[in-house]
Write an enzyme that holds these catalytic residues in place. Structure first.
Site, PDB file in Angstrom:
ATOM      1  CG  MET A  75     -40.251  27.156  27.033  1.00 53.98           C
ATOM      2  SD  MET A  75     -42.022  26.849  26.873  1.00 53.98           S
ATOM      3  CE  MET A  75     -42.601  28.527  26.714  1.00 53.98           C
ATOM      4  CB  CYS A  76     -37.481  23.449  32.398  1.00 54.96           C
ATOM      5  SG  CYS A  76     -35.834  22.843  32.494  1.00 54.96           S
ATOM      6  CG  HIS A  77     -39.822  18.555  29.162  1.00 57.11           C
ATOM      7  ND1 HIS A  77     -39.034  19.261  28.273  1.00 57.11           N
ATOM      8  CD2 HIS A  77     -40.932  18.195  28.478  1.00 57.11           C
ATOM      9  CE1 HIS A  77     -39.644  19.306  27.102  1.00 57.11           C
ATOM     10  NE2 HIS A  77     -40.796  18.670  27.199  1.00 57.11           N
ATOM     11  CG  MET A 115     -32.219  24.262  31.395  1.00 55.81           C
ATOM     12  SD  MET A 115     -31.149  25.714  31.208  1.00 55.81           S
ATOM     13  CE  MET A 115     -31.882  26.849  32.357  1.00 55.81           C
ATOM     14  CD  GLU A 116     -33.445  19.817  35.007  1.00 59.29           C
ATOM     15  OE1 GLU A 116     -34.656  19.834  34.726  1.00 59.29           O
ATOM     16  OE2 GLU A 116     -32.553  19.868  34.128  1.00 59.29           O
ATOM     17  CG  ASP A 130     -31.071  34.580  52.475  1.00 61.88           C
ATOM     18  OD1 ASP A 130     -31.479  35.756  52.599  1.00 61.88           O
ATOM     19  OD2 ASP A 130     -31.552  33.627  53.106  1.00 61.88           O
TER      20      ASP A 130
END
Length: 159
Positions: A75-77, A115-116, A130
């Protein structure tokens, strides 16, 4: 159907329409950490890891993740980011070595960049894991959290 912002009249997921929101400068800072053993700490800080410069690669991965957050979070733009900065700080205390990761994200837009920042912090930490997992799979990532955000209708937040 409800007051839930990401649910449509049929009770299904939707992306919120932000076209009516006034653009403003918005920032977010997120943090996370990676606890590593002494061998990894030594090899990362002396750039002796077989896969290369761990922190440089992790930094680029985090920037790329910030730019692609809407591809990961449904739902992130998609946003045009003005800047992303990722910094590292080691905390060494006896047997424990912790790499602290801080991410700053900025935009001028109609929705925030929390969110970013969180996605970038997570991707940065995962890239460290990793690149070092051949030496120790027992590294611990986190906690990951939002430190602050500025701008927007809901105002500023400081943890």
């Amino acid at each position: 159907m409800s007051d839930l912002t990401h649910i449509n009249e049929q009770g299904r997921a939707r992306m919120v329409d932000i076209s009516g929101k006034e653009p403003s400068v918005r920032t977010a800072i997120a943090k996370t950490s990676v606890e590593v053993n002494q061998e990894i700490y030594h090899k990362v800080t002396n750039q002796e890891m077989a896969k290369g410069d761990v922190l440089s690669v992790a930094q680029v991965a985090g920037i790329m993740a910030a730019k692609k957050t809407s591809d990961w979070i449904p739902m992130c733009h998609p946003l045009s980011l003005s800047g992303v900065d990722i910094s590292f700080d080691w905390e060494v205390d006896g047997e424990t070595q912790v790499l602290h990761i801080e991410v700053f994200v900025k935009t001028k837009g109609s929705t925030g960049v929390e969110m970013e920042a969180l996605t970038a912090a997570s991707a940065t930490a995962l890239t460290v894991y990793d690149m070092c997992k051949a030496l120790d799979k027992g590294m611990v990532i986190g906690p990951t959290h939002l430190v602050e955000k500025t701008g927007g209708k809901s105002g500023d937040y400081h943890r």
